[in-house]
Design a protein around this motif. Structure first.
Motif, mmCIF file in Angstrom:
data_model
loop_
_atom_site.group_PDB
_atom_site.id
_atom_site.type_symbol
_atom_site.label_atom_id
_atom_site.label_comp_id
_atom_site.label_asym_id
_atom_site.label_seq_id
_atom_site.Cartn_x
_atom_site.Cartn_y
_atom_site.Cartn_z
ATOM 1 N N ASN A 40 84.318 76.178 -11.806
ATOM 2 C CA ASN A 40 84.498 74.932 -11.074
ATOM 3 C C ASN A 40 85.761 74.229 -11.565
ATOM 4 O OD1 ASN A 40 82.053 75.272 -9.687
ATOM 5 N ND2 ASN A 40 80.895 74.347 -11.380
ATOM 6 N N TYR A 41 86.286 73.358 -10.753
ATOM 7 C CA TYR A 41 87.384 72.457 -11.126
ATOM 8 C C TYR A 41 88.715 73.186 -11.381
ATOM 9 C CZ TYR A 41 83.135 69.824 -11.991
ATOM 10 O OH TYR A 41 81.901 69.255 -11.871
ATOM 11 N N SER A 42 88.925 74.328 -10.748
ATOM 12 C CA SER A 42 90.193 75.032 -10.921
ATOM 13 C C SER A 42 91.101 74.758 -9.726
ATOM 14 C CB SER A 42 89.946 76.534 -11.047
ATOM 15 O OG SER A 42 91.160 77.221 -11.201
ATOM 16 N N ASN A 43 92.334 74.307 -9.992
ATOM 17 C CA ASN A 43 93.285 74.028 -8.919
ATOM 18 C C ASN A 43 94.169 75.216 -8.583
ATOM 19 O OD1 ASN A 43 92.271 71.471 -8.987
ATOM 20 N ND2 ASN A 43 94.056 70.505 -9.898
ATOM 21 N N TYR A 44 94.519 75.991 -9.613
ATOM 22 C CA TYR A 44 95.433 77.115 -9.429
ATOM 23 C C TYR A 44 94.874 78.343 -10.137
ATOM 24 C CZ TYR A 44 98.440 73.055 -8.654
ATOM 25 O OH TYR A 44 98.943 71.860 -8.219
ATOM 26 N N ARG A 290 79.986 62.538 -24.726
ATOM 27 C CA ARG A 290 79.540 61.403 -23.898
ATOM 28 C C ARG A 290 80.033 60.094 -24.495
ATOM 29 N NH1 ARG A 290 73.595 61.390 -24.129
ATOM 30 N NH2 ARG A 290 73.674 59.709 -22.622
ATOM 31 N N ASN A 291 79.940 59.978 -25.814
ATOM 32 C CA ASN A 291 80.403 58.767 -26.485
ATOM 33 C C ASN A 291 81.919 58.607 -26.337
ATOM 34 O OD1 ASN A 291 79.975 56.479 -28.453
ATOM 35 N ND2 ASN A 291 81.375 57.742 -29.648
ATOM 36 N N GLU A 305 76.554 67.168 -16.336
ATOM 37 C CA GLU A 305 76.357 67.968 -15.119
ATOM 38 C C GLU A 305 75.669 69.296 -15.429
ATOM 39 O OE1 GLU A 305 79.273 68.327 -11.555
ATOM 40 O OE2 GLU A 305 79.724 70.027 -12.872
ATOM 41 N N GLU A 306 76.049 69.919 -16.544
ATOM 42 C CA GLU A 306 75.414 71.165 -17.003
ATOM 43 C C GLU A 306 75.131 71.031 -18.485
ATOM 44 O OE1 GLU A 306 77.513 74.653 -14.283
ATOM 45 O OE2 GLU A 306 78.371 74.141 -16.215
ATOM 46 N N LEU A 307 73.958 71.447 -18.920
ATOM 47 C CA LEU A 307 73.601 71.396 -20.335
ATOM 48 C C LEU A 307 73.230 72.796 -20.807
ATOM 49 C CD1 LEU A 307 73.180 69.533 -22.804
ATOM 50 C CD2 LEU A 307 70.775 69.360 -22.138
ATOM 51 N N THR A 322 78.861 70.776 -19.376
ATOM 52 C CA THR A 322 79.870 70.048 -18.599
ATOM 53 C C THR A 322 79.492 68.575 -18.552
ATOM 54 O OG1 THR A 322 80.347 71.992 -17.230
ATOM 55 C CG2 THR A 322 81.016 69.846 -16.361
ATOM 56 N N VAL A 323 80.404 67.723 -19.044
ATOM 57 C CA VAL A 323 80.186 66.276 -19.078
ATOM 58 C C VAL A 323 81.270 65.616 -18.226
ATOM 59 C CG1 VAL A 323 79.785 64.268 -20.548
ATOM 60 C CG2 VAL A 323 79.368 66.565 -21.455
ATOM 61 N N LYS A 324 80.872 64.669 -17.380
ATOM 62 C CA LYS A 324 81.820 64.016 -16.476
ATOM 63 C C LYS A 324 81.739 62.502 -16.607
ATOM 64 C CE LYS A 324 81.825 65.597 -12.200
ATOM 65 N NZ LYS A 324 81.269 66.027 -10.894
ATOM 66 N N SER A 325 82.828 61.848 -16.218
ATOM 67 C CA SER A 325 82.831 60.387 -16.144
ATOM 68 C C SER A 325 83.792 59.960 -15.046
ATOM 69 C CB SER A 325 83.248 59.770 -17.480
ATOM 70 O OG SER A 325 84.614 60.037 -17.749
ATOM 71 N N LYS A 326 83.745 58.680 -14.709
ATOM 72 C CA LYS A 326 84.685 58.083 -13.757
ATOM 73 C C LYS A 326 85.509 57.031 -14.497
ATOM 74 C CE LYS A 326 83.246 60.012 -9.811
ATOM 75 N NZ LYS A 326 84.139 60.824 -8.946
ATOM 76 N N VAL A 327 86.792 56.925 -14.133
ATOM 77 C CA VAL A 327 87.657 55.912 -14.742
ATOM 78 C C VAL A 327 88.281 55.048 -13.650
ATOM 79 C CG1 VAL A 327 88.213 57.293 -16.784
ATOM 80 C CG2 VAL A 327 89.653 57.482 -14.743
ATOM 81 N N GLU A 328 88.685 53.852 -14.033
ATOM 82 C CA GLU A 328 89.415 52.988 -13.104
ATOM 83 C C GLU A 328 90.788 53.592 -12.818
ATOM 84 O OE1 GLU A 328 88.109 50.499 -11.681
ATOM 85 O OE2 GLU A 328 86.509 49.709 -12.964
#
Length: 434
Positions: A40-44, A290-291, A305-307, A322-328
């Protein structure tokens, strides 16, 4: 600012090797190859950046501030690396161990020429100042004769004698020392690394990289050249990626060897999934990640997302989360990296205490090993790997090095940890001694 060209190839493997041969003429080279590993998450599929127009080289002092300024002013693609010792820029820490490689602490460059692979299509982006070189470059690339090319045929000039920086008995003593720290409550997990090295040794960096990559076929393979210094990496691990407002971290903790016997291999994979110690290692690092991500995340946006999912590579099975977050939108990309660096999978928890203990017990300055290689896009996105399963080479000093490590917890058995290190080191040793 850049002119875009396109090329279609019927033999992508051949074109990649021709391109890498052609790239050896430059002092600044970063090659990143996913080896078509499904992820997942591969652009090229692969990216090559060569020939610095502008660059930034610095030691750890104010390194992230310098990088932030350079990335902002350049406002273009920049490629480069962050060494583990940038920890000294983030916290009140030092690095005083032996360094046989002498990579600068941080190096990034704005490439004149870029190549992006997707399927059998190659998109090439040249700065306007050199876009008239495209046609002649493409002709030179396609003319590369692999077997008889001097760069490809330059062989090792001497038998490689690999030495251990920490011998087996000393390794056990150091692991027991770490376990004492854990039992005292100074930390509850730390990644301890040891170096294997060869002196007065000449290797062919490209040939060595191609062999290593051929054995491992990892999703974050890297060939990096900075003047007379080289990184030849078969990394399976992503450190951190920014895609729009989404941040993705994919720490690895938990390793098992592969078997050629299908049933045995399946059992080894299941045993890793069921291994309580390996799972606890992974979960501890997930908590740390996560911290770290929460420092720049929009409140409540950090998610796992995945553990402890098992991924299989040519040499080993790995446990990856796989750990995800959102930023401004206004959050600076360099600040996101600084707030998570060094990556949790290569340090420990609590992070600062673990790094201090690591520094006291390890014998070698890590440098680029357990750092990161990657790029920033013109829009401020980025993608960086973790520098593991890698051979590093200082051509002038004729010094070759590879390091391996493992997570030490209260449940660690020093002998099993030592054996895991040998499993991780197998591909590098095989390539150098072949």
């Amino acid at each position: 600012m850049r002119t875009t060209f396109h090329h279609t190839t019927t033999n992508i493997k051949l074109f990649k090797e021709q391109l890498l041969l052609w790239a050896q003429q430059f002092d600044d080279v970063v090659w990143l190859d996913s080896n078509n590993y499904e992820q997942n998450y591969s652009n090229y599929d692969a990216v090559l950046a060569v020939d610095a127009f502008t660059s930034l080289k610095t030691d750890y002092t104010q390194a992230f501030e310098h990088l932030k300024e350079y990335q902002t002013i350049t406002n273009d693609w920049i490629f480069g690396y962050l060494t583990y010792d940038l920890k000294n820029a983030v916290e009140n820490l030092i690095s005083q161990n032996f360094d046989g490689l002498e990579f600068p602490d941080l190096y990034f460059f704005q490439p004149k020429k870029l190549f992006f692979f997707k399927g059998n299509q190659v998109e090439m982006q040249y700065l306007k100042m050199v876009d008239d070189e495209f046609e002649s470059d493409l002709k030179d690339i396609l003319k590369m004769e692999l077997e008889c090319h001097p760069e490809r045929s330059r062989r090792v000039s001497n038998d490689i004698k690999i030495k251990l920086r920490i011998h087996k008995d000393a390794y056990f003593e150091k692991i027991n020392n770490m376990l004492a720290h854990i039992h005292r409550g100074d930390m509850y997990e730390a990644n301890f690394c040891q170096e294997f090295y060869a002196e007065d040794t000449t290797i062919n960096p490209l040939e060595t990289y191609l062999k290593l990559n051929g054995i491992s076929n990892p999703p974050f393979a890297t060939f990096l050249k900075y003047q007379d210094k080289y990184l030849l990496s078969a990394s399976p691990e992503r450190y951190l990626k920014k895609q729009g407002n989404t941040i993705i971290s994919q720490p690895i903790k938990g390793t098992a060897k592969r078997s050629k016997n299908a049933e045995e291999d399946k059992q080894l994979k299941q045993d890793l999934l069921d291994n309580e110690k390996e799972r606890s290692e992974n979960i501890m690092i997930v908590d740390l990640v996560r911290n770290d991500l929460s420092k720049t995340a929009i409140k409540g946006s950090v998610e796992v997302e995945e553990l402890c999912k098992i991924y299989s590579f040519d040499q080993v099975h790995q446990m990856i989360s796989t750990v995800k977050s959102k930023v401004e939108t206004a959050t600076n990309p360099v600040d996101i990296i600084k707030s998570t660096f060094p990556m949790g999978s290569m340090t420990g928890a609590p992070k600062i205490s673990a790094m201090k203990i690591i520094e006291a017990l390890e014998e070698t300055k890590r440098g680029l090993y357990s750092g990161a290689v990657g790029y920033f896009t013109p829009t401020g996105d980025f993608d960086f790997n973790v520098v593991i399963r890698s051979i590093l080479y200082n051509e002038t000093k004729k010094y070759v090095s590879y390091s391996v490590g493992g997570a030490i917890t209260a449940k660690s058995d020093p002998l099993k940890e030592y054996e895991e290190c040998l499993v991780k080191a197998k591909a590098m040793r095989q390539v150098l001694e072949d």
